[in-house]
Design a protein around this motif. Structure first.
Motif, PDB file in Angstrom:
ATOM      1  N   GLY A 233       0.824  -1.206   0.000  1.00  0.00           N
ATOM      2  CA  GLY A 233       0.000   0.000   0.000  1.00  0.00           C
ATOM      3  C   GLY A 233       0.856   1.253   0.000  1.00  0.00           C
ATOM      4  O   GLY A 233       2.037   1.214  -0.355  1.00  0.00           O
ATOM      5  N   ASP A 234       0.230   2.335   0.398  1.00  0.00           N
ATOM      6  CA  ASP A 234       0.796   3.682   0.325  1.00  0.00           C
ATOM      7  C   ASP A 234       2.220   3.756   0.879  1.00  0.00           C
ATOM      8  O   ASP A 234       2.460   3.482   2.055  1.00  0.00           O
TER       9      ASP A 234
ATOM     10  N   HIS B 204       0.361   7.362  -7.801  1.00  0.00           N
ATOM     11  CA  HIS B 204       0.380   6.850  -6.429  1.00  0.00           C
ATOM     12  C   HIS B 204       1.700   6.150  -6.232  1.00  0.00           C
ATOM     13  O   HIS B 204       2.198   5.493  -7.141  1.00  0.00           O
TER      14      HIS B 204
ATOM     15  N   GLU C 200       3.594   3.240  -4.069  1.00  0.00           N
ATOM     16  CA  GLU C 200       3.178   2.082  -3.283  1.00  0.00           C
ATOM     17  C   GLU C 200       4.373   1.211  -2.921  1.00  0.00           C
ATOM     18  O   GLU C 200       5.334   1.112  -3.681  1.00  0.00           O
TER      19      GLU C 200
END
Lengths: 980, 86
Positions: free
Chosen positions: B20-21, B52, B54
């Motif tokens: 994720g992030d 994004h 990640e």
């Protein structure tokens, strides 16, 4: 319709006749025939019944866009429903059957639905079967499913193999028609790795179906020469019978190769189908175009056929689909069919051209062959039952005529086959000049579109386009395109014919008519997406290949919008239905996932072990002996052997991670909630690991073998996850630390040797190599024993004096055999589970990702002196609430009752509703020492409720059981056995 | 989908695991607002439509944590770097 085989011509091998059957009747075709062409040649026109109204249906197309001619193929375990007769290659002994009819194709009781069609309109099911709701599942749905639907699955395990394979290329050419062949030639000649895939078994596309000329040769001959050249090029791979059905991210294409579908049984060691994942730097989409039907009354009657398909049957298969044909066209295209019918000697009853101005040469052709020509006329209806007998037309003057014929060839124009260009979200664009949608500018990365698929509808343009794009994909100069003969294609769209009689089908496969589209418009379902879902237009197995545009154009007209404005739906993979078996490939049954075996698996099998799956591992569950009546008897014996003597359990499946470096101790302090930097060399410690959200992630023991060397054990289930977690901690959170981790699970075989006699046995085993008695509880040692490096830990999961001994995996089986020879009883995961429950040790059912250390009675392990993952959020008020379900022991009040995991705790007398549940039973076992069942559970305020009586509510199995809440340690709470 | 691993080259996405992030950093556990900061770091995530960054783990390859720049709308991958800064 009464089709017949033409005396000569066609790409069939008349020296190889093949026998097949349809609905039990024997027929004959030739090598090179599809099931559809062979049936047409034998005069079979009626091949199917429609989905909803059970209308009689015949073959309409000659390709994978076929909406009607769906049949069941083969018998027994190989029976396959919904195969398209137009793509099935016949083989000797092929058995095909019609579907969705009862009692027979000729007389189908379900056809009564057609009379009830005013009721069966779009949205019918939603509107009619709303009430009572309880009836849906029991009454309505089974009845509807029985009446409507397509074919039946085999209901037996598939006997064939399916394979998966990868391919890599510079240029993937999708479609082997003129544009695709040209693109493959241009790319292949440059030396680029090129793959040419076509769903057909014969390359050439329309070149095989038409009488076209390239370089003064017949088009089919030019195609054959192109294929021969491609086959001779070293970096070109030809993939016939291969449908590219999906486009995915990263220039990835999925394709299905039908390796043995054209054979009765796959050859030995060959798969039936092969699923390809193709990585292609560039692709050229040359998927061609699909001829669209026209929407008039009775347009689904067997005998009404696409005009282009008629040409394919005449030219490629040497089959006349009828004896007396009429041609209904909206453009020049139908005139090719007229010419081909003349050439084949088929009588032409009439040509109905919707245009008023007809080119002089067409008029001359009709006149020369004494063919009745109706310009500015349309077909308004068809006559006949299960076969076409006549068509009704309205001529330019408005007069009505009936023309007897058994074949109506319909040329409604062409829809470029844009499906694959939309798989990544590309939006097709309307082109008024060809009255069709073409791929828009947002193509999948690396894709170019060639030929008819791009809206270039004549042969010369297709070839030039293919050469140009094949060369562009490889950065070379395109070869000069050869001269082609005349190939004019124009179409004046005709979306709906006014004043027709009978049902006008838009979507043949899902029985959607023009009235359904009108109803959707009236009821406000006007967007193409709403239209699709309300009427099911385009939702059948053919995804509306022939239907969508007609439906959308009707909606556009009904709502006073243009077609471009009304828009079109996008296609999703797969382009054609793909069997689940092909997607699963070899990964089915025991091969669904890899199976991992421990080093001593063979010995355990020899000892008669029953194995259980633990993730990918197979672990011995218990070792039944002759005379034992059930698993419980075996497990009880194994537990008694450990508690009274000595046992051995293969624990090689536990994850083992080597951790080395000056900062190894810091890493362990961060990962575990308890302290490890204080652990002395030569000692082991039990550790609990939390996630950052404060819940328990895993547990296990870690031993310190040197100042900078630790070895960690994880649970079997979490080995990979813990490895990933440690890598995250050291690489991302603390990159400045000098510490390395390596998985060593596969490298070591490890055994728990437990029981009062364990020390004596190990001393016998190891002799002078190691002083077993000198190893204290929680001690760890590494030493050499003969050729082997041995690690010995004094740890206990069972509560007995116990050791874990590890040797390199290659010695594992010999070691287990030796220890058993010395009198140890092998025990499996069941006995292991019994003994850990007796000791109140937590395991998988308690470490379920929803429990905190405090819930498990391990709250005091959380260090207050250091940071660790999960520390802050484990301190949240909600996670410290004593009302949280926490670990307790359970005994049945009636000691004869069995306990099982999963039941919920209720106060006696409380209503059995979830609001009253106060926790659940996690693990249960029969304790041979105590002589009754015991269990562990998680109960609200658990630790303060010892002595209380609760009800375990288990409505699915034994019903309710009263239990006494007690300490989770049932056996030897002082730990005296451990030190014995 | 494929990711271009700095060590292993372009590899199939099946070899990787997403976490994720990558913009989230672990807060200071000793700061006075640690509970709120950890709550935010653990639970609150943006879900941007567009570029994004990640964390991905090449578990079936070099076992390195990577930071992948990816467009969540087009799935375009614009860069892949080691999470462990040099």
């Amino acid at each position: 319709m009464s089709g017949y085989r033409l005396p000569g011509g066609g790409a069939i091998d008349r020296t190889r006749p093949l026998g097949f059957s349809f609905d039990g009747r024997p027929f004959q075709g030739y090598a090179g025939d599809t099931l559809a062409s062979a049936l047409l040649a034998e005069g079979v026109g009626l091949v199917a019944r429609s989905f909803k109204y059970h209308r009689p249906r015949g073959v309409v197309t000659a390709g994978s866009e076929e909406p009607n001619a769906l049949v069941e193929l083969r018998t027994g375990a190989r029976r396959e429903p919904n195969t398209k007769a137009t793509t099935v290659e016949i083989y000797d002994g092929l058995k095909a059957a019609s579907q969705n009819r009862w009692p027979s194709l000729g007389f189908d009781v379900g056809a009564v639905n057609s009379l009830l069609s005013p009721v069966f309109v779009a949205g019918f099911y939603y509107k009619t079967f709303m009430w009572p709701a309880a009836f849906w599942e029991k009454v309505y749905e089974p009845a509807i499913r029985k009446a409507a639907g397509l074919g039946r699955g085999a209901g037996l395990p598939d006997p064939d193999l399916y394979e998966k394979a990868n391919a890599f290329c510079d240029v993937l050419v999708i479609g082997g028609g003129p544009a695709g062949l040209a693109a493959a030639l241009a790319a292949g000649r440059s030396g680029a790795r090129t793959i040419l895939a076509d769903e057909d078994f014969l390359f050439g596309g329309r070149l095989n179906a038409e009488r076209l000329e390239i370089a003064e040769k017949a088009g089919a001959d030019w195609a054959a020469e192109a294929v021969a050249e491609l086959a001779s090029l070293p970096h070109v791979t030809l993939m016939p019978r291969t449908t590219v059905f999906g486009v995915y991210d990263g220039e990835t294409y999925a394709a299905l190769e039908r390796v043995a579908d054209h054979l009765a049984v796959p050859p030995p060691h060959q798969p039936r189908q092969r699923l390809w994942r193709i990585q292609a730097r560039q692709s050229v989409l040359a998927a061609g175009a699909i001829e669209r039907p026209l929407v008039f009354g009775g347009n689904d009657r067997p005998g009404v056929m696409s005009a282009a398909a008629v040409r394919a049957y005449l030219n490629r298969f040497a089959v006349a689909p009828g004896r007396r044909a009429a041609v209904f066209t909206t453009g020049d295209d139908g005139w090719k069919t007229v010419a081909d019918l003349i050439e084949a000697g088929v009588e032409i009853a009439a040509v109905i051209d919707a245009r008023t101005g007809i080119a002089h040469d067409h008029e001359a052709l009709a006149a020369a062959h004494d063919i009745r020509l109706f310009a500015g006329a349309v077909v308004t209806g068809t006559r006949g039952g299960r076969a076409l007998h006549a068509v009704q037309i309205r001529d330019a003057g408005g007069g009505t005529r009936t023309i007897a014929c058994d074949l109506l060839a319909v040329a409604g124009g062409w829809n470029p086959n844009v499906a694959l260009s939309t798989h990544l979200g590309g939006k097709p664009e309307w082109r008024a000049d060809i009255a069709g949608f073409v791929p828009g500018p947002a193509l999948p990365p690396g894709m170019a579109v060639a030929g008819a698929c791009a809206g270039r509808m004549n042969l010369g343009d297709c070839l030039a386009d293919g050469f140009r794009l094949g060369a562009a994909a490889t950065g070379t100069t395109p070869p000069e395109a050869p001269e082609t003969g005349p190939d004019a294609t124009t179409a004046t769209p005709l979306w709906r014919i006014a004043g027709t009689r009978g049902k006008c089908f838009v979507d043949f496969q899902h029985d959607v008519t023009d009235r359904d589209v009108a109803l959707a418009a009236r009821e406000g379902f006007r967007s193409v997406e709403h239209l699709k879902r309300y009427t099911t237009l385009g939702m059948a197995t053919d995804q509306g290949k022939t239907a969508n545009l007609n439906g959308h154009a009707l909606m556009a007209a009904l709502t006073g919008r243009g077609i471009a404005e009304t828009g079109t739906t996008r296609f999703r993979p797969p382009y054609v239905p793909v069997a689940i078996g092909a997607l699963a490939g070899p990964h089915r049954g025991p091969d669904f996932k890899p199976t991992r075996l421990t080093a001593a698996h063979g010995f355990s099998a020899e000892m008669g072990a029953v194995f259980t799956e633990a993730g990918q591992w197979l672990r011995p569950q218990y070792y039944p002996r002759p005379g034992e009546s059930d698993w419980l008897e075996s497990v009880t014996r194994e537990v008694k052997a450990v508690r009274g003597d000595v046992g051995i359990c293969d624990v090689s499946t536990l994850g083992r991670i080597e951790i080395q470096g000056p900062d190894a101790r810091h890493l362990l302090d961060l990962a575990y909630c308890n302290m490890f930097s204080t652990l002395a060399v030569g000692r082991a410690r039990y550790g609990v690991m939390l996630r950052e959200d404060g819940f328990v992630m895993d547990d296990g023991t870690t031993a310190r073998l040197g100042p900078e060397h630790f070895v960690m054990s994880t649970t079997t289930a979490n080995a990979a996850r813990v490895m990933q977690h440690l890598d995250f901690l050291r690489q991302v959170l603390r990159p400045e630390w000098d510490v390395q981790c390596a998985s060593a699970t596969e490298h070591w075989a490890m055994f728990a040797v437990a029981g009062p006699r364990s020390r004596a046995l190990l001393q016998d085993l190891l002799g002078d190599a190691f002083d077993v008695a000198g190893l204290p509880h929680m001690g760890a040692a590494e030493f050499r024993w003969g050729r082997a490096r041995v690690r010995l830990f004094r740890l206990s999961f069972s509560g007995e004096r116990a050791y874990e001994i590890a040797v390199p995996a290659r010695f594992g089986q010999a070691l287990m055999r030796r220890i058993c020879d010395l009198g140890a009883t092998p025990y499996g995961t069941e006995a292991l589970g019994v003994m850990r429950i007796e000791k109140g040790h937590v395991s998988g059912p308690e470490l379920n990702g929803q429990t905190t250390a405090a819930d498990l009675g391990l709250g005091r392990m959380m260090s207050k002196k250091k940071d660790f993952i999960g520390r802050v959020l484990a301190g949240r008020p909600g996670l410290c609430d004593p009302a949280r379900p926490a670990l307790v022991g359970l005994k049945p009040v009636d000691r004869g009752r069995r306990l099982r995991g999963g039941g919920h705790f209720l106060r006696p007398g409380a209503a059995p509703v979830i609001a009253n549940a106060e926790g659940h039973v996690t693990s249960a076992a029969y304790s041979p020492g105590l002589g009754h069942w015991i269990a562990l559970g998680l109960l609200a305020h658990g630790p303060s409720r010892h002595g209380e009586t609760m009800l375990v509510h288990d409505p699915l199995r034994d019903g309710d059981t009263l239990v006494e809440i007690c300490d989770p340690v049932f056996l030897d709470p002082e730990g005296s056995r451990l030190h014995a | 989908m494929r990711l271009s691993c700095p060590f292993c080259g372009p590899r199939d996405s099946a070899e990787f695991t997403i976490l994720g992030d990558a913009g989230v950093t672990r807060p200071d556990p000793d700061a006075p607002d640690a509970p709120a900061a950890f709550f935010e770091a653990v639970y609150l995530r943006d879900n941007p439509a567009g570029p994004h960054r990640e964390y991905w783990y090449h578990g079936a390859g070099c076992r390195q944590w990577l930071v992948v720049g990816r467009d969540t709308v087009t799935h375009e991958i614009f860069d892949v770097t080691l999470a462990r800064r040099p």
